[in-house]
Design an enzyme around this catalytic site. Structure first.
Site, short mmCIF file in Angstrom:
data_model
loop_
_atom_site.label_atom_id
_atom_site.label_comp_id
_atom_site.label_asym_id
_atom_site.label_seq_id
_atom_site.Cartn_x
_atom_site.Cartn_y
_atom_site.Cartn_z
N PRO A 67 26.89 15.94 62.99
CA PRO A 67 27.50 14.79 63.66
C PRO A 67 27.20 14.79 65.16
CG PRO A 67 29.16 16.02 62.41
CD PRO A 67 27.89 16.80 62.35
N GLY A 68 27.07 13.60 65.70
CA GLY A 68 26.95 13.46 67.17
C GLY A 68 25.62 13.86 67.75
N THR A 69 24.56 13.90 66.91
CA THR A 69 23.27 14.33 67.45
C THR A 69 22.38 13.14 67.85
OG1 THR A 69 22.69 14.66 65.14
CG2 THR A 69 23.05 16.62 66.45
N LYS A 123 21.95 10.07 65.84
CA LYS A 123 21.30 9.33 64.75
C LYS A 123 21.48 7.82 64.93
CE LYS A 123 23.54 11.85 61.69
NZ LYS A 123 24.11 12.89 62.57
N THR A 124 22.69 7.43 65.33
CA THR A 124 22.94 6.00 65.54
C THR A 124 22.06 5.48 66.69
OG1 THR A 124 25.21 6.44 64.89
CG2 THR A 124 24.78 4.30 65.89
N HIS A 175 45.31 41.32 72.37
CA HIS A 175 44.37 40.74 71.40
C HIS A 175 43.07 40.32 72.12
CE1 HIS A 175 43.65 38.16 67.71
NE2 HIS A 175 42.80 37.64 68.58
N GLU A 176 43.23 39.61 73.23
CA GLU A 176 42.04 39.12 73.95
C GLU A 176 41.27 40.28 74.59
OE1 GLU A 176 41.07 36.28 73.32
OE2 GLU A 176 42.96 35.55 72.48
N HIS A 198 38.99 41.71 72.03
CA HIS A 198 37.72 40.95 71.90
C HIS A 198 36.78 41.27 73.06
CE1 HIS A 198 38.80 38.47 68.55
NE2 HIS A 198 39.78 37.82 69.16
N ASP A 215 39.82 34.13 63.74
CA ASP A 215 38.85 35.23 63.80
C ASP A 215 38.41 35.63 62.39
OD1 ASP A 215 39.33 35.28 66.51
OD2 ASP A 215 40.84 36.86 66.38
#
Ligand code: ATP
Length: 497
Positions: A112-114, A116-117, A336-337, A340, A411
């Site tokens: 989507p959103g590449t 095409k339209t 938590h962060e 990562h 995650d």
């Protein structure tokens, strides 16, 4: 005989009714049912026609908003393939001389959103055609035959409009073609089948020497779902992939959307293009737009790097939220962060760009990674490391609290998707397998064995950095956001200590 079937039925019904009355049966309920049935079918058909009208009036027409290939960023290969195909329409005599069959349909497929339209609009402009657009979902109706009627009307309308405008061709663009062009399942979805049949019939009715010439351009994100009848030669003769843009394409798209905006001189769009790996054209347009909104919010006259960086975060993760969290919750999110970020630095030194505690979209915190070079092939070690980075948030929570929270849901989803990629690419102990033949149990087993093993490795690595967690926690809680450099300094200092 088949030709006169309606007349035969019309003649037969009164005879049947007269016969039933003659033998003394009460025909009133049957008659009432018949009238009711007829009324429902009639109402459905006229509703189809009536609702088609405003949509047709609202359909975009390229004449009103000229759109050219120059206004489309990146997509060089798709544009080139499309132009080559359109030249069939532009140089009709040469094509006819060589006896080449006319081009009837072009299928654009991609995420989507590449654009095409946009490509379809530019195609109408390039061929000097009338442009009519519709979406597959517009043809979906509960009542059998209405969708097929709309397809017929669309082709008729294209011909009428082209004639009125004195054009020799018309481009019909159907977005989400998979809604009506999905694989036929042999009878259950009669309405869908009829609509698709009508579309095939209309395509078969396109001839080289007709005027105006119709060209059908369709778009889909799910080409594999399409019925093979649509994809065979003579229907959608050209199938063009419209992929996510590479870095050069992203820069081009950013430049196009920066054109009407005041951009500060020190803005480096090249850096923004690197940072926005994996973004579609629509997302890049949104980055420029959001950056302009930030400039407005901060009452700045120019769009600066700061606005653009914030806009990338927003498009990637969603808007900052005002969610108030408790001290315990913030602490858990911070650990938590940090999990990562530490793991990312361990497996890919220099890769963390920002560690943040501010809630954004659904996330309560996030780690942003430095852009890597565009990459389309991944090795097993790379994907394993990716899984370890994803698991390290949950691993950190387990290290400090002995349990996990719902914060790791995304995650885990990401990790499971990577396992799927590993399996489908033949990179696991299962060897080369047809993943569609795998049972749910086999999937569960392979997921568990890979993720459990990587979780153990992740915890072992993080355990060696326990000090970094405890000593960086306070800084992160206090400052809320740590830049990549700041985080690396903390990591180095506390590791050495
Ligand atoms: P979908 O599959 O969701 O219908 P699409 O591929 O048809 O999406 P478009 O509607 O063409 O996508 O693009 C949406 C918007 O994104 C455009 O209006 C434009 O602003 C921007 N955009 C997308 N791709 C490009 C591009 N290659 N160059 C410039 N702008 C682009």
């Amino acid at each position: 005989m088949r030709k006169y079937l309606p007349e035969i039925i019309i003649g037969f019904i009164p005879v049947l009714i007269a016969f039933l009355i003659y033998i003394g049966l009460n025909v009133v309920p049957v008659l009432l049912m018949g009238v009711l049935g007829f009324a429902v079918v009639y109402a459905a058909r006229s509703r189809g026609k009536m609702t088609a009208l405003p949509r047709q009036q609202g359909r975009s027409n390229a004449k009103m908003t000229p759109f050219t290939f120059e206004q489309i960023g990146g997509q060089e290969r798709a544009k080139q393939e499309l132009v080559e195909a359109l030249d069939f329409l532009v140089h009709q005599e040469r094509i006819a001389k060589l006896g080449i069959r006319p081009l009837k349909g072009i299928l654009l497929s991609g995420p989507p959103g590449t654009g095409k339209t946009l490509l379809a609009k530019a195609a109408a402009q390039y061929t000097d055609s009338i442009y009519l657009a519709a979406s597959g979902s517009e043809f979906v109706e509960m009542y059998v035959g209405v969708g097929a009627g709309r397809v017929r009307d669309l082709f008729k309308e294209a011909r009428t409009k082209a004639n009125k405008a004195g054009k020799s061709s018309a481009v019909i663009f159907i977005d989400e073609i998979d809604v009506i062009g999905g694989k036929r399942d042999g009878g259950q979805q009669r309405e869908y089948d009829q609509t698709l049949n009508q579309l095939l019939t209309e395509m078969d009715g396109i001839h080289a020497n007709e005027s105006p010439r119709i060209l059908l351009i369709a778009a889909t994100n799910r080409k594999e779902m399409l019925d093979s009848a649509l994809l065979r030669p003579g229907r959608f003769d050209r199938q063009i992939e419209v992929d996510l843009p590479d870095k050069k394409g992203r820069l081009h798209i950013l430049n196009i959307h920066a054109n009407n905006k005041p951009i500060a001189e020190d803005v480096n769009l090249d850096r923004i293009a690197s940072e926005s790996f994996g973004f579609s054209g629509a997302q890049l347009e949104s980055v420029m737009n959001e950056a302009a909104i930030y400039a407005l919010r901060f009452e700045d006259d120019m769009i600066s790097e700061r606005h653009l960086t914030m806009a990338i975060d927003k498009v990637m993760m969603g808007e900052k939220t005002d969610r108030e969290s408790t001290k315990e919750e913030r602490e858990r999110v911070a650990l938590h962060e940090l999990g990562h970020a530490i793991m990312a630095e361990l497996v890919r030194p220099g890769s963390v760009s920002q560690v943040a505690l501010s809630p954004r979209g659904k996330a309560l915190g996030y780690v942003r990674h430095n852009p890597q070079a565009d990459q389309y092939l991944y090795t097993k070690p790379f994907l394993n490391e990716q899984i370890m980075i994803a698991l390290s948030g949950a691993a950190a929570e387990e290290m400090f609290y002995g349990d996990r929270s719902t914060g790791s849901r995304g995650d885990f989803e990401q990790s499971i998707n990577i396992v799927k990629t590993l399996v489908e690419s033949g990179l696991t102990d299962l060897g080369i397998v047809d993943s569609s033949m795998m049972t749910k149990e086999a999937w569960a087993h392979i997921n568990r064995s890979i993720l459990d093993e990587l979780m153990v490795q992740t915890k072992t690595l993080l355990e060696q950095k326990r000090d970094v967690f405890t000593k960086s926690l306070e800084t992160l809680l206090l400052e809320e956001t740590l830049s990549g450099e700041h985080f690396r300094r903390l990591l180095k200092a506390h590791t050495a200590a």
